[in-house]
Design a protein around this motif. Structure first.
Motif, PDB file in Angstrom:
ATOM      1  N   LYS A 210      22.273 -35.360 -28.590  1.00 50.01           N
ATOM      2  CA  LYS A 210      22.111 -34.042 -27.970  1.00 50.01           C
ATOM      3  C   LYS A 210      23.201 -33.882 -26.913  1.00 50.01           C
ATOM      4  O   LYS A 210      23.393 -34.766 -26.075  1.00 50.01           O
ATOM      5  N   VAL A 211      23.882 -32.735 -26.958  1.00 48.66           N
ATOM      6  CA  VAL A 211      25.056 -32.529 -26.113  1.00 48.66           C
ATOM      7  C   VAL A 211      25.005 -31.152 -25.475  1.00 48.66           C
ATOM      8  O   VAL A 211      24.644 -30.169 -26.128  1.00 48.66           O
ATOM      9  N   VAL A 212      25.381 -31.093 -24.170  1.00 53.72           N
ATOM     10  CA  VAL A 212      25.591 -29.821 -23.485  1.00 53.72           C
ATOM     11  C   VAL A 212      27.058 -29.745 -23.081  1.00 53.72           C
ATOM     12  O   VAL A 212      27.610 -30.697 -22.527  1.00 53.72           O
ATOM     13  N   ILE A 213      27.683 -28.615 -23.403  1.00 58.38           N
ATOM     14  CA  ILE A 213      29.057 -28.356 -22.949  1.00 58.38           C
ATOM     15  C   ILE A 213      28.971 -27.227 -21.929  1.00 58.38           C
ATOM     16  O   ILE A 213      28.679 -26.075 -22.288  1.00 58.38           O
ATOM     17  N   LEU A 214      29.176 -27.553 -20.676  1.00 58.77           N
ATOM     18  CA  LEU A 214      29.066 -26.578 -19.586  1.00 58.77           C
ATOM     19  C   LEU A 214      30.453 -26.123 -19.177  1.00 58.77           C
ATOM     20  O   LEU A 214      31.300 -26.932 -18.809  1.00 58.77           O
ATOM     21  N   LEU A 215      30.689 -24.815 -19.243  1.00 60.26           N
ATOM     22  CA  LEU A 215      31.989 -24.247 -18.905  1.00 60.26           C
ATOM     23  C   LEU A 215      31.818 -23.280 -17.744  1.00 60.26           C
ATOM     24  O   LEU A 215      31.094 -22.294 -17.846  1.00 60.26           O
ATOM     25  N   SER A 216      32.482 -23.590 -16.616  1.00 62.14           N
ATOM     26  CA  SER A 216      32.340 -22.758 -15.422  1.00 62.14           C
ATOM     27  C   SER A 216      33.637 -22.771 -14.622  1.00 62.14           C
ATOM     28  O   SER A 216      34.463 -23.675 -14.755  1.00 62.14           O
ATOM     29  N   ASP A 217      33.799 -21.751 -13.763  1.00 66.71           N
ATOM     30  CA  ASP A 217      35.020 -21.671 -12.962  1.00 66.71           C
ATOM     31  C   ASP A 217      34.748 -21.640 -11.457  1.00 66.71           C
ATOM     32  O   ASP A 217      35.637 -21.318 -10.674  1.00 66.71           O
ATOM     33  N   GLY A 218      33.504 -21.938 -11.057  1.00 63.57           N
ATOM     34  CA  GLY A 218      33.232 -21.809  -9.627  1.00 63.57           C
ATOM     35  C   GLY A 218      32.237 -22.806  -9.079  1.00 63.57           C
ATOM     36  O   GLY A 218      31.942 -23.832  -9.696  1.00 63.57           O
ATOM     37  N   ASP A 219      31.693 -22.485  -7.899  1.00 69.74           N
ATOM     38  CA  ASP A 219      30.693 -23.316  -7.246  1.00 69.74           C
ATOM     39  C   ASP A 219      29.299 -22.834  -7.638  1.00 69.74           C
ATOM     40  O   ASP A 219      29.110 -21.708  -8.096  1.00 69.74           O
ATOM     41  N   ASN A 220      28.321 -23.699  -7.416  1.00 73.19           N
ATOM     42  CA  ASN A 220      26.927 -23.303  -7.637  1.00 73.19           C
ATOM     43  C   ASN A 220      26.472 -22.469  -6.445  1.00 73.19           C
ATOM     44  O   ASN A 220      26.277 -22.976  -5.335  1.00 73.19           O
ATOM     45  N   THR A 221      26.301 -21.165  -6.667  1.00 71.10           N
ATOM     46  CA  THR A 221      25.957 -20.254  -5.575  1.00 71.10           C
ATOM     47  C   THR A 221      24.653 -19.518  -5.814  1.00 71.10           C
ATOM     48  O   THR A 221      24.289 -18.638  -5.021  1.00 71.10           O
ATOM     49  N   ALA A 222      23.952 -19.831  -6.883  1.00 67.03           N
ATOM     50  CA  ALA A 222      22.709 -19.111  -7.201  1.00 67.03           C
ATOM     51  C   ALA A 222      21.792 -20.045  -7.961  1.00 67.03           C
ATOM     52  O   ALA A 222      22.104 -21.200  -8.229  1.00 67.03           O
ATOM     53  N   GLY A 223      20.623 -19.506  -8.332  1.00 69.97           N
ATOM     54  CA  GLY A 223      19.682 -20.294  -9.106  1.00 69.97           C
ATOM     55  C   GLY A 223      18.675 -21.005  -8.228  1.00 69.97           C
ATOM     56  O   GLY A 223      18.840 -21.114  -7.005  1.00 69.97           O
ATOM     57  N   ASN A 224      17.615 -21.514  -8.850  1.00 64.58           N
ATOM     58  CA  ASN A 224      16.530 -22.140  -8.112  1.00 64.58           C
ATOM     59  C   ASN A 224      16.438 -23.647  -8.357  1.00 64.58           C
ATOM     60  O   ASN A 224      15.416 -24.263  -8.055  1.00 64.58           O
TER      61      ASN A 224
END
Length: 349
Positions: A210-224
């Motif tokens: 099982k694999v997750v490919i996470l693609l992002s360009d910034g910081d974690n600024t939201a979510g719980n």
């Protein structure tokens, strides 16, 4: 006849065409050399008959000795007998065809791509912008994963599952093409929530990989949920995590200003967190600054996450010796009739 006509009747003359013989697999091919020995057999038989046969002397007037073309018919029984022996040898060599079927199966890999659709993904250091470049590369990646189930999670200020795990590539293509900046109203980048949603999609999966490919360009600024906590949760379900930091540091192009000039804005990324997430998930972190680098990263992930394919082969064998055995019996019967008719030579038999 390029291919063997397996539906032909046994009396069909196509069984004797050269293309038919080249399409056969022979179980005992060495027996075919016996056909070359048939002329030798007749030669030896003739030599022996010359030594054993009694000579019958006849005195006939010169005018009574005439040659007739019908005299050649006395050789016809030998020809029929040679054909009988040839067909018998072909039948003994066991002409066959094999139809090999491959039953291929695999456990497959479950892969979820978590794609950032926050406003910063509109920056144009990747062409035409970060999101479109990510969509195109992700779709090319999907096309190459023939045996895997794949799903898509999108996130900005919130995260949700866009496409469940599926092997339907057309469905995936439709979902990936529809990804846009308006699908999530809340602004921000909820990396931890994206990981949690992806983990929830795969926590009941029975796949060995099982694999997750996470693609992002910034910081974690939201979510719980904190990204590190989400990564630890994913790791508990044996989910491997690859993280891709997209975009370059410093000023990057972002749209046009009032005068139509390219606007430059500062870009920052929490690379440390993305590295730690990949480390917890026993995957790898990649940093890309252009389209080519992004394509290379997905190619590297594709290479690292190869699906093990196991295959079982079945060979269906079809015998055709009976066709030539029947022909042999036909010529044997013809030979017997000739021996009982006027074509037989009493001096030889």
């Amino acid at each position: 006849m390029d291919k063997l006509n397996t539906h032909a009747k046994w009396w069909d003359f196509t069984w004797f065409s050269p293309s038919t013989f080249t399409n056969f697999d022979w179980q005992y091919p060495f027996i075919l050399y016996g056909i070359a020995l048939i002329p030798l057999f007749f030669l030896l038989r003739w030599l022996l008959s010359m030594r054993k046969n009694n000579r019958l002397e006849l005195a006939l007037p010169q005018g009574r000795l005439k040659s007739s073309p019908l005299a050649w018919l006395r050789h016809l029984p030998r020809l029929v007998w040679a054909l009988f022996l040839s067909l018998l040898i072909i039948a003994l060599a066991r002409p066959q065809t094999t139809n090999e079927q491959v039953d291929q199966w695999t456990e497959g890999i479950d892969i979820v791509m978590a794609i950032d659709i926050s406003v910063s993904m509109q920056m144009e250091d990747l062409k035409p912008n970060r999101l479109i470049a990510a969509k195109e590369t992700a779709w090319n990646f999907v096309q190459g994963r023939l045996n895997d189930r794949m799903g898509v999670v999108i996130f900005a200020g919130d995260a949700y599952s866009l496409c469940p795990l599926t092997t339907d590539k057309e469905l995936l293509q439709d979902y990936i093409e529809e990804i846009n900046f308006d699908q999530i109203a809340n602004r921000g980048t909820a990396i931890g929530s994206a990981l949690a949603v992806a983990t929830n999609r795969m926590r009941e999966s029975l796949s060995q990989s099982k694999v997750v490919i996470l693609l992002s360009d910034g910081d974690n600024t939201a979510g719980n949920i904190d990204p590190i906590t989400a990564a630890q949760l994913a790791s508990a379900y044996n989910i491997k995590i690859y993280t891709i930091g997209i975009g370059r540091e410093g000023d990057v192009p972002y749209g046009k200003d009032f005068f139509g000039r390219t606007r430059m804005v500062a870009n920052n990324m929490d690379e440390t967190t993305l590295r730690e997430i990949a480390e917890i998930g026993e995957g790898k972190f990649f940093r890309v600054a252009d389209n080519e680098a992004l394509q290379q990263v997905f190619a590297e992930i594709d290479r690292l996450e190869k699906t093990e394919i196991k295959e079982t082969r079945f060979r269906n064998t079809f015998d055709y010796y009976d066709v030539y055995l029947r022909w042999a019996l036909v010529f044997f019967a013809i030979w017997m009739l000739m021996k009982a008719a006027f074509l037989a030579s009493p001096l030889e038999d």
